[in-house]
Design a protein around this motif. Structure first.
Motif, short mmCIF file in Angstrom:
data_model
loop_
_atom_site.label_atom_id
_atom_site.label_comp_id
_atom_site.label_asym_id
_atom_site.label_seq_id
_atom_site.Cartn_x
_atom_site.Cartn_y
_atom_site.Cartn_z
N SER A 1 26.46 35.20 30.78
CA SER A 1 26.76 35.93 32.47
C SER A 1 28.38 35.20 32.51
O SER A 1 28.91 34.30 31.81
CB SER A 1 26.36 34.70 32.84
OG SER A 1 26.01 33.48 33.26
N THR A 2 29.17 36.04 32.95
CA THR A 2 30.99 36.20 33.20
C THR A 2 31.34 36.04 35.12
O THR A 2 30.74 37.32 35.91
CB THR A 2 31.68 37.19 32.90
OG1 THR A 2 31.33 37.18 31.19
CG2 THR A 2 32.84 37.39 33.08
N GLY A 3 32.02 35.60 35.22
CA GLY A 3 32.11 35.23 36.86
C GLY A 3 33.34 34.86 37.32
O GLY A 3 34.30 33.98 36.24
N TYR A 4 33.76 35.66 38.09
CA TYR A 4 35.31 35.09 38.51
C TYR A 4 35.30 35.25 40.13
O TYR A 4 34.44 36.03 40.88
CB TYR A 4 36.26 36.11 37.88
CG TYR A 4 36.42 37.29 38.28
CD1 TYR A 4 37.06 38.22 39.39
CD2 TYR A 4 35.79 38.09 37.38
CE1 TYR A 4 36.34 39.79 39.23
CE2 TYR A 4 35.44 39.61 37.74
CZ TYR A 4 35.82 40.65 38.74
OH TYR A 4 35.69 41.56 39.05
N GLY A 5 36.58 34.61 40.67
CA GLY A 5 36.77 35.60 42.12
C GLY A 5 38.06 34.17 42.53
O GLY A 5 38.43 33.89 41.74
N GLY A 6 38.30 34.85 44.08
CA GLY A 6 39.01 33.74 44.04
C GLY A 6 38.75 32.64 45.96
O GLY A 6 37.75 33.54 46.27
#
Length: 471
Positions: A340-345
């Motif tokens: 699983s890979t996640g990213y955000g701000g």
């Protein structure tokens, strides 16, 4: 009275004993003791014994709140400090000292946190509770929260907000856990090496290095924790590196950074029947022992946060974050492989106004998160592997997911008088995800789901009849 003793701490199935420092115990005052407040020195005078007890300092809480003290926040908040005083390996015993908070540990790698009962129905792991390391969210896109990957010796303090403070922390029904990174406070170089040993082969080695100047700091923590375990098939091994600090520090701005890498391989003894436990409590479940089932993963988390003052009464904190977890878990019934890979701000504005005698403080912001998941299951042919444990066979299932989250929040604090204030807030949450079944090929399909946006309001009223009490 001076007491010197030994403390005993349970770490899953491990036990640690170490000598504690002398503790000063104060004898409970008799019923005829009169307590009075000395306003000049903020001390409490015990006239029956003729002594003065210094007033305790206020506990300051993180900048995520509109309030800066436990005495003024209109929510149930608990704060943990001095985390390494009696324990340097496991956060569970510390969280369990807080009222309404329970962290259950089947083993060092199997934990579940519940706050006021929320999260107790989750079979394995923690959800419905959000966690942050500084300004960086630790909760993944599927609502899973893992805080035990961060070494205790890299944490300055922990705050636990009990209940849905949704206007700031989004969809966390049980509450939120805020972890403050440990920074080097004094300019120059600092280094520390520590070794902790316990029963059943438990050994932890830790190396900490810090460097600080007037414009920034660097903090590196490396730890290796291993244990043979009390039960069969319960060997545990974890290594991790945590990087935290800040750069470009000025009077009105600074850039903070965070990175964490964790490698874990932990064998799983699993559950046994009551009869098996009575006969041999150390035994692992027969199928898990035969397959030598375990959990293994590599985890990476990273983030940057920039805090600056836009105007004399307006500040902004903006952060970007990334996480990846690659796991492999052989079980008697199959082998689960996940990535699983996640990213955000996240951006948050904090400001204040003083129209007349009414002091007003506010927070408003937005958070976006995207999470991708790729999972497969395979046959486990351990029964055909001549007693050598797990043997991967043919694929059984495969699926992919893409998850999207948006949180918009606002919170307002009105101080009518020194004793009376009100807070009101609102949160908007929007969730969507795409699901693709990739195996078996004949059953492959794609689905798209989008939930309606949810608006969650919040209101609280705080009255302080005295300095040390609130309603």
């Amino acid at each position: 009275m001076l007491l010197i003793g030994y403390s005993q701490m349970m770490i899953g199935q491990d036990t640690i004993r170490k000598k504690t420092l002398p503790i000063l115990a104060v004898i409970k005052a008799q019923k005829d003791t009169i307590l009075n407040s000395d306003k000049k020195k903020n001390d409490i005078t015990d006239y029956a014994k003729g002594i003065k007890i210094p007033d305790l300092n206020e506990v300051v809480i993180s900048g995520f709140h509109l309030n800066d003290s436990l005495q003024t926040v209109p929510a149930a908040v608990s704060v943990l400090t001095n985390l390494q005083r009696n324990n340097s390996t496991d956060i569970a015993p510390l969280l369990n000292t807080l009222p309404g908070v329970q962290m259950q540990s089947g083993a060092l790698n199997t934990n579940r946190i519940s706050i006021r009962g929320i999260g107790a129905r989750t079979t394995y792991g923690t959800n419905k509770i959000r966690a942050f390391y500084g300004n960086i969210p630790l909760t993944t896109g599927d609502s899973e929260t893992t805080i035990e990957d961060i070494d205790l010796e890299a944490i300055q303090k922990v705050e636990v907000i009990k209940g849905p403070f949704s206007s700031i922390y989004g969809a966390g029904l049980g509450g939120a856990i805020l972890i403050a990174p440990k920074y080097t406070l004094n300019n120059g170089n600092t280094a520390k090496v520590s070794v902790t040993a316990g029963s059943f082969g438990m050994l932890k080695n830790t190396v900490n290095y810090g460097y600080a100047t007037n414009t920034g700091s660097l903090n590196i923590n490396y730890h290796k924790l291993q244990s043979d375990g009390w039960r069969d098939n319960s060997t545990y091994n974890r290594e991790g590196v945590t990087l935290a600090g800040d750069v470009f520090r000025k009077e009105k701005s600074r850039l903070t950074y965070f990175g964490n890498y964790t490698y874990l391989k932990a064998y799983i003894p699993s559950s046994v029947t009551k009869q098996s436990f009575n006969e041999n409590p150390k035994a692992a479940a027969p199928t898990w022992a035969a397959s030598k089932g375990y959990e293994q993963y590599n985890s990476v988390m990273a983030g940057l946060a920039y805090e600056f003052e836009l105007a004399p009464r307006l500040k902004n904190a903006t952060s970007i974050f990334f996480n990846n977890k690659d796991s492999y878990e052989p079980r008697p019934f199959d082998i689960l492989s996940q990535n699983s890979t996640g990213y955000g701000g996240r951006t948050q504005f904090t400001g204040s106004l003083e129209p007349g005698s009414l002091k007003t403080t506010y927070i408003a912001g937005l958070e976006y998160f995207r999470d991708g998941y790729n999972g497969h299951t395979y046959e486990n042919l351990y029964q055909q592997n001549n007693g050598n444990g797990t043997l991967q066979g043919l694929p059984l299932t495969g699926d992919k997911q893409q998850r999207y989250f948006i949180n918009a929040f606002a919170q307002l604090r009105l101080e009518f008088t020194k004793k009376l204030e009100a807070q009101a807030g609102v949160n908007y949450n929007k969730t969507a995800f795409d699901l693709d079944t990739t195996f078996p090929t004949e059953s492959s399909n794609s689905e798209n789901h989008s939930y309606k946006g949810i608006i969650a309001p919040q209101f609280s009223l705080l009255y302080k009849p005295a300095k040390t009490s609130r309603v």
